[in-house]
Motif scaffolding. Structure first.
Motif, PDB file in Angstrom:
ATOM      1  N   ALA A   1       0.845  -1.200   0.000  1.00 20.97           N
ATOM      2  CA  ALA A   1       0.000   0.000   0.000  1.00 20.97           C
ATOM      3  C   ALA A   1       0.875   1.242   0.000  1.00 20.97           C
ATOM      4  N   GLU A   2       0.306   2.325  -0.514  1.00 16.23           N
ATOM      5  CA  GLU A   2       0.962   3.636  -0.468  1.00 16.23           C
ATOM      6  C   GLU A   2      -0.132   4.696  -0.395  1.00 16.23           C
ATOM      7  N   THR A   3       0.122   5.736   0.395  1.00 13.37           N
ATOM      8  CA  THR A   3      -0.867   6.784   0.593  1.00 13.37           C
ATOM      9  C   THR A   3      -0.157   8.071   1.008  1.00 13.37           C
ATOM     10  N   VAL A   4      -0.936   9.129   1.228  1.00 12.13           N
ATOM     11  CA  VAL A   4      -0.415  10.427   1.650  1.00 12.13           C
ATOM     12  C   VAL A   4      -1.304  10.949   2.779  1.00 12.13           C
ATOM     13  N   THR A   5      -0.692  11.595   3.755  1.00 13.57           N
ATOM     14  CA  THR A   5      -1.488  12.143   4.858  1.00 13.57           C
ATOM     15  C   THR A   5      -2.301  13.350   4.404  1.00 13.57           C
ATOM     16  N   ASN A   6      -3.486  13.487   5.002  1.00 10.15           N
ATOM     17  CA  ASN A   6      -4.383  14.599   4.682  1.00 10.15           C
ATOM     18  C   ASN A   6      -4.162  15.767   5.656  1.00 10.15           C
ATOM     19  N   ALA A   7      -5.030  16.751   5.646  1.00  7.81           N
ATOM     20  CA  ALA A   7      -4.871  17.953   6.480  1.00  7.81           C
ATOM     21  C   ALA A   7      -4.886  17.649   7.969  1.00  7.81           C
ATOM     22  N   ASP A   8      -5.454  16.504   8.345  1.00  5.18           N
ATOM     23  CA  ASP A   8      -5.484  16.097   9.749  1.00  5.18           C
ATOM     24  C   ASP A   8      -4.284  15.218  10.105  1.00  5.18           C
ATOM     25  N   GLY A   9      -3.351  15.019   9.163  1.00  2.00           N
ATOM     26  CA  GLY A   9      -2.190  14.169   9.390  1.00  2.00           C
ATOM     27  C   GLY A   9      -2.505  12.687   9.321  1.00  2.00           C
ATOM     28  N   ARG A  10      -3.726  12.369   8.924  1.00  2.00           N
ATOM     29  CA  ARG A  10      -4.173  10.980   8.836  1.00  2.00           C
ATOM     30  C   ARG A  10      -4.298  10.579   7.366  1.00  2.00           C
ATOM     31  N   THR A  11      -4.568   9.313   7.141  1.00  2.00           N
ATOM     32  CA  THR A  11      -4.865   8.867   5.784  1.00  2.00           C
ATOM     33  C   THR A  11      -6.381   8.868   5.619  1.00  2.00           C
ATOM     34  N   ASP A  12      -6.850   9.040   4.416  1.00  4.47           N
ATOM     35  CA  ASP A  12      -8.295   9.133   4.171  1.00  4.47           C
ATOM     36  C   ASP A  12      -9.030   7.833   4.485  1.00  4.47           C
TER      37      ASP A  12
END
Length: 118
Positions: free
Chosen positions: A37-48
């Motif tokens: 898996a690969e993802t990017v953190t959102n504005a809350d520092g979490r993943t969607d």
């Protein structure tokens, strides 16, 4: 309930969530690493969504790699080609097939910490 994995990143130097950090998840078996898996953190520092959702979670060893260098540079906390914490790997074991594993990263330019959250 089936197990799953979540994460988030908090910038402890600035006192805020760390947005835009790329994260890769690997399943580890001996010396073998397989990216799952690969993802990017959102504005809350979490993943969607969970980085490893129910149905894909298995008991075993995993490694999260947080690509922190670009974030630290973009926030003015670090500069140059060689950073102290350009990438942060966290290897952990997941032994309960029905558990929620939450593995956060607390980050500053010269230090990091993690724990098993809830």
């Amino acid at each position: 309930m089936a197990g799953y994995l979540t994460t988030h990143v908090l910038d402890t130097a600035r006192g805020c969530p760390a947005e835009g950090i790329r994260i890769a998840l690997y399943r580890v078996s001996g010396n073998s690493h397989k990216k799952i898996a690969e993802t990017v953190t959102n504005a809350d520092g979490r993943t969607d969504a969970p980085i490893l959702p129910e149905g894909k979670f298995k008991v075993g060893h995993y490694e999260l790699i947080f690509f922190t260098g670009d974030y630290l540079r973009s926030t003015g906390q670090a500069e140059g080609d060689i950073l102290f914490l350009d990438q942060v790997p966290i290897r952990f074991g997941a032994s309960d097939p029905d558990a929620h594993y939450h593995v956060p990263l607390l980050l500053s330019p010269y230090g990091m910490s993690t724990y098993r959250g809830s």
